[in-house]
Design a protein around this motif. Structure first.
Motif, PDB file in Angstrom:
ATOM      1  N   GLY A 246      -8.298  54.466  -0.640  1.00 51.89           N
ATOM      2  CA  GLY A 246      -7.795  54.859   0.677  1.00 51.89           C
ATOM      3  C   GLY A 246      -8.913  55.053   1.681  1.00 51.89           C
ATOM      4  O   GLY A 246      -8.775  54.682   2.862  1.00 51.89           O
ATOM      5  N   GLU A 247     -10.031  55.636   1.233  1.00 53.49           N
ATOM      6  CA  GLU A 247     -11.178  55.810   2.135  1.00 53.49           C
ATOM      7  C   GLU A 247     -11.749  54.454   2.553  1.00 53.49           C
ATOM      8  O   GLU A 247     -12.083  54.244   3.731  1.00 53.49           O
ATOM      9  CB  GLU A 247     -12.255  56.646   1.443  1.00 53.49           C
ATOM     10  N   TRP A 248     -11.864  53.535   1.585  1.00 51.44           N
ATOM     11  CA  TRP A 248     -12.360  52.202   1.930  1.00 51.44           C
ATOM     12  C   TRP A 248     -11.428  51.515   2.921  1.00 51.44           C
ATOM     13  O   TRP A 248     -11.883  50.922   3.915  1.00 51.44           O
ATOM     14  CB  TRP A 248     -12.491  51.348   0.662  1.00 51.44           C
ATOM     15  N   TRP A 249     -10.131  51.587   2.660  1.00 49.48           N
ATOM     16  CA  TRP A 249      -9.177  50.928   3.550  1.00 49.48           C
ATOM     17  C   TRP A 249      -9.212  51.545   4.948  1.00 49.48           C
ATOM     18  O   TRP A 249      -9.139  50.836   5.954  1.00 49.48           O
ATOM     19  CB  TRP A 249      -7.767  51.000   2.977  1.00 49.48           C
ATOM     20  N   ALA A 250      -9.334  52.875   5.022  1.00 49.72           N
ATOM     21  CA  ALA A 250      -9.396  53.540   6.327  1.00 49.72           C
ATOM     22  C   ALA A 250     -10.635  53.103   7.099  1.00 49.72           C
ATOM     23  O   ALA A 250     -10.569  52.844   8.311  1.00 49.72           O
ATOM     24  CB  ALA A 250      -9.379  55.054   6.144  1.00 49.72           C
ATOM     25  N   GLN A 251     -11.791  53.004   6.415  1.00 44.13           N
ATOM     26  CA  GLN A 251     -13.001  52.545   7.089  1.00 44.13           C
ATOM     27  C   GLN A 251     -12.875  51.095   7.526  1.00 44.13           C
ATOM     28  O   GLN A 251     -13.302  50.717   8.616  1.00 44.13           O
ATOM     29  CB  GLN A 251     -14.203  52.704   6.156  1.00 44.13           C
ATOM     30  N   THR A 252     -12.277  50.256   6.658  1.00 40.91           N
ATOM     31  CA  THR A 252     -12.129  48.846   6.984  1.00 40.91           C
ATOM     32  C   THR A 252     -11.207  48.642   8.174  1.00 40.91           C
ATOM     33  O   THR A 252     -11.446  47.763   9.009  1.00 40.91           O
ATOM     34  CB  THR A 252     -11.584  48.086   5.759  1.00 40.91           C
TER      35      THR A 252
END
Length: 542
Positions: A246-252
């Motif tokens: 979720g953190e990766w997707w939010a940053q992306t």
């Protein structure tokens, strides 16, 4: 009588120019901020922890980019760690990616020149594309840093190399193209693969040559392979930790900077970053405007446009993101090299020879000044910028710089007249400038840029048994350098869980009150000659 070098240059000559550009500067210096030290630290954390799935910087997850570059870099480190320092072995991945990109772009331009062209013309197209990529001003430094965008550049060149076979061998070409898109995603995320995919998909609607059943087969295979490869890491990350996914997707999904601001930044940046490819690309687009529906014209044009929109949407406004523009611009520009008007070709040739000859001469002059102390004024200026530095004669570095200089002089004096002479001598000039700097000035530049003395000095002043170090305004590059060089790991400052030690970064003008009341300063250090950045260590008063 000296024999003149025939042009377009043979692959052996191209290889020498490429090696002269790529190899110097990969080793013999510490990690430099910003991107270089962050990627090296990520790779080092993988090496220490054995966790290849989640990138970390100083013990904390770093999900800015997928980990393709660190994976490859760690392979180099494990294979060559016995002979090189860890960061030097890691940086060899950059050399491999750049050489791969150059070879694949040569192949793409040569194949796309078409079977109807004579062999010499195809060779000229391939050589021109390769030389234009070497000659791109913005790549000079980044090609020798540990940056994930170099892996994405290689993947993009691989995608372009697969496309000329799309009509004849759709299944094999589709698999290769899809693999390239997946690799580009695993290197830097969505922007490059989406730009390439959108350009190729639109080409199948616009270009008659590709609007066939074979085109549908090509697209289907490419989509399947791209999804299978590209989704591998995100799925593995989700299985490991839905929270990290979720953190990766939010940053992306976060767009950094406004579209218009970023667009203006990258357009202005490209005027020098993509020089001399962009003016030649504009000329090529104009003289071939009636053939714009041919795939070899349409695809790189669309890819360059979509890449510009993509990096402007995603942001941030960092010059390294413009590497995505270089491959399509070089591919567009390659056919124009042989069709330049004589005056324009002569101007490019003359400007390159004079510019790089002048700057290489200044590099040699500065080297003599640092080594021998004459001219006195120049030696004084170097000493003022790097107080305490002393340059020692290194025979190997001197020999490499001398060989690069003599090779460039040969190209200047003994190349036969040819439409490709301008780009050949331009790329050779870029290789000369970098090779002389990376051999003669590198110890001086490393003395100024390395964080090793800062990290080791702070480590030496840490109280025995220190385990909790908070940070305030300490950037990711500083955190990465402190961790890599000295094993110093910091934590976000938390008033509910105060640490007895605090690290801050700032300027000399903002020292007062940096830590707040109740703290004693233990260290105030910075790199030699750096008047803008200081790293300070504080201890809470009991």
């Amino acid at each position: 009588m000296n024999r003149r070098l025939a042009l377009p240059p043979s692959f052996a000559v191209l290889a020498l120019i490429a090696l002269a550009f790529v190899l110097p500067g990969l080793a013999d210096h510490d990690p430099w901020k910003t991107f270089d030290v962050i990627t090296i630290e990520i790779t080092h954390q993988m090496h220490l922890s054995g966790d290849w799935l989640v990138p970390h910087v100083a013990g904390e997850p770093w999900l800015e980019d997928p980990p393709l570059y660190p994976w490859v870099a760690l392979g180099f480190a494990k294979a060559l760690g016995w002979a090189l320092q860890f960061h030097e072995a890691v940086r060899l991945a950059s050399g491999a990616f750049v050489l791969g990109a150059l070879a694949l772009l040569y192949l793409a331009a040569r194949q796309w020149a078409g079977q109807e062209e004579e062999k010499r013309a195809r060779r000229a197209a391939g050589a021109s594309a390769m030389l234009l990529l070497i000659g791109s001003v913005g790549l000079i430094v980044h090609a020798h840093e540990a940056v994930s965008d170099l892996a994405s550049l290689t993947a993009a060149c691989g995608a372009f190399a697969a496309l000329p076979l799309a009509a004849r061998r759709p299944l094999a070409a589709g698999a290769a193209f899809g693999a390239a898109l997946g690799a580009a995603f695993l290197a830097t995320g969505f922007v490059v693969p989406l730009a390439l995919a959108a350009a190729v998909l639109l080409a199948h609607l616009v270009c008659d040559e590709w609007r066939t059943r074979r085109g549908a087969a090509f697209l289907a295979v490419a989509l399947l392979v791209a999804l299978a490869l590209g989704a591998s890491w995100p799925l593995a990350l989700w299985q490991r930790s839905p929270l990290l996914f979720g953190e990766w997707w939010a940053q992306t999904a976060t767009l950094r900077g406004g579209l218009l601001h970023n667009l203006g930044y990258f357009v202005l940046l490209a005027t020098w970053f993509a020089w001399p490819a962009w003016p030649l690309a504009a000329w090529a687009a104009w003289i071939r405007r009636r053939r714009w529906r041919e795939p070899r014209q349409f695809v790189p044009l669309a890819a360059a446009l979509f890449s510009l929109i993509g990096i402007s949407l995603a942001g941030p406004d960092q010059d390294v993101n413009a590497i995505a523009l270089l491959a399509p611009l070089a591919l567009i520009a390659a056919p124009a090299v042989t069709q330049l008007r004589r005056g324009a070709a002569a101007a490019l040739d003359w400007f390159g020879v004079m510019t790089f000859g002048l700057f290489a001469g200044l590099v040699w002059l500065g080297y003599v000044a640092m080594l021998a102390g004459v001219p006195t004024r120049i030696a004084h200026n170097f000493a003022k910028l790097a107080p305490g530095f002393s340059l020692h004669f290194q025979p190997l570095a001197f020999a490499v710089a001398l060989a690069a200089t003599l090779g460039w002089l040969y190209l200047v004096l003994f190349t036969a007249p040819s439409p490709t002479r301008g780009v050949t001598r331009w790329a050779a000039g870029v290789a000369l400038l970098w090779a002389t700097f990376a051999t003669l000035w590198l110890p001086w530049a490393d003395y100024l840029s390395s964080y090793r003395p800062v990290a080791l000095q702070i480590k030496s002043l840490l109280p025995p048994g220190a385990t909790c170090i908070a940070r305030a305004k300490l950037g990711p590059a500083q955190r990465a350098a402190l961790s890599y060089h000295a094993g110093i790991v910091t934590h976000e400052r938390d008033p509910l869980k105060p640490c007895p030690l605090l690290l801050t970064e700032g300027s000399p003008a903002h020292e007062a009150g940096a830590a707040g009341p109740g703290w004693t300063k233990l260290a105030d250090v910075g790199r030699p000659g750096d008047r803008d950045e200081r790293v300070r260590l504080y201890r809470r008063q009991r």
